[in-house]
Design an enzyme around this catalytic site. Structure first.
Site, mmCIF file in Angstrom:
data_model
loop_
_atom_site.group_PDB
_atom_site.id
_atom_site.type_symbol
_atom_site.label_atom_id
_atom_site.label_comp_id
_atom_site.label_asym_id
_atom_site.label_seq_id
_atom_site.Cartn_x
_atom_site.Cartn_y
_atom_site.Cartn_z
ATOM 1 N N GLU A 87 0.847 -1.194 0.000
ATOM 2 C CA GLU A 87 0.000 0.000 0.000
ATOM 3 C C GLU A 87 0.880 1.239 0.000
ATOM 4 O O GLU A 87 1.786 1.372 0.834
ATOM 5 C CB GLU A 87 -0.890 0.042 1.246
ATOM 6 N N HIS A 106 -3.516 -2.788 -8.261
ATOM 7 C CA HIS A 106 -4.826 -3.345 -7.922
ATOM 8 C C HIS A 106 -5.773 -3.151 -9.106
ATOM 9 O O HIS A 106 -6.634 -3.990 -9.376
ATOM 10 C CB HIS A 106 -5.345 -2.637 -6.671
#
Length: 180
Positions: A119, A155
């Site tokens: 992330e 993603h």
């Protein structure tokens, strides 16, 4: 900056905050992909502990309205790269973090099984900081030294119907062979 992944799957020098939102990978699964994400909690706010709260199931709905919905989510990633380049690790690379959800890449389903999730603190509306790229580059080098990483994707690539991260400001040109 040079990083190394220990035999236990943890990066020496990363702040370790253990997430319960992980489990064992399927036996014999090669870790050959990295999935990049972006997150800021509350949305658009950087530097707080919202991400750590989300990944450790401690969202307080009284703190911000975004946590009302998120308090029931059970998600994590292996790593979180802050705007200043600080690196946090939530899950050993040897375990499966719950980061990609329903996902597929090149005909393989369940990307969490064979990937490491990273992330980046940010989102679709903000460029990433040079310090973040420096940490990401060091982390990718460490991952490639330890595992047979063949794919670096977002993603947005493994769940294109529902995800846009790491977003339009991510500099894919830095990473030859990446899908963008």
């Amino acid at each position: 900056m040079k990083l190394a992944i220990g035999a236990d799957g943890w990066v020496e020098g990363a702040a370790r905050i253990v997430s319960p939102n992980a489990d064992a990978r399927p036996d014999g699964t090669a870790i050959d992909m990295v999935v990049l994400h972006s997150i800021s909690l509350p949305p658009g706010r950087f530097g707080g502990d919202g991400v750590e709260r989300l990944f450790t199931n401690r969202c307080d709905p009284a703190e911000h309205e975004c946590f009302e919905e998120l308090q029931h989510f059970r998600v994590s990633a292996h790593f979180f790269v802050r705007r200043d380049g600080a690196l946090l690790q939530f899950v050993s690379c040897l375990d499966r973090a719950w980061h990609a959800g329903a996902s597929s890449w090149q005909g393989r389903e369940r990307c969490n099984d064979f990937s490491v999730g990273i992330e980046m603190e940010g989102g679709d509306h903000w460029p990433y900081e040079p310090a973040q790229y420096a940490t990401l580059d060091a982390l990718l080098a460490a991952l490639r030294a330890r595992f047979p990483i063949r794919h670096l994707v977002g993603h947005c690539h493994v769940a294109p119907e529902r995800k846009t991260d790491p977003g339009p400001y991510f500099d894919w040109a830095r990473y030859p062979g990446a899908p963008c």
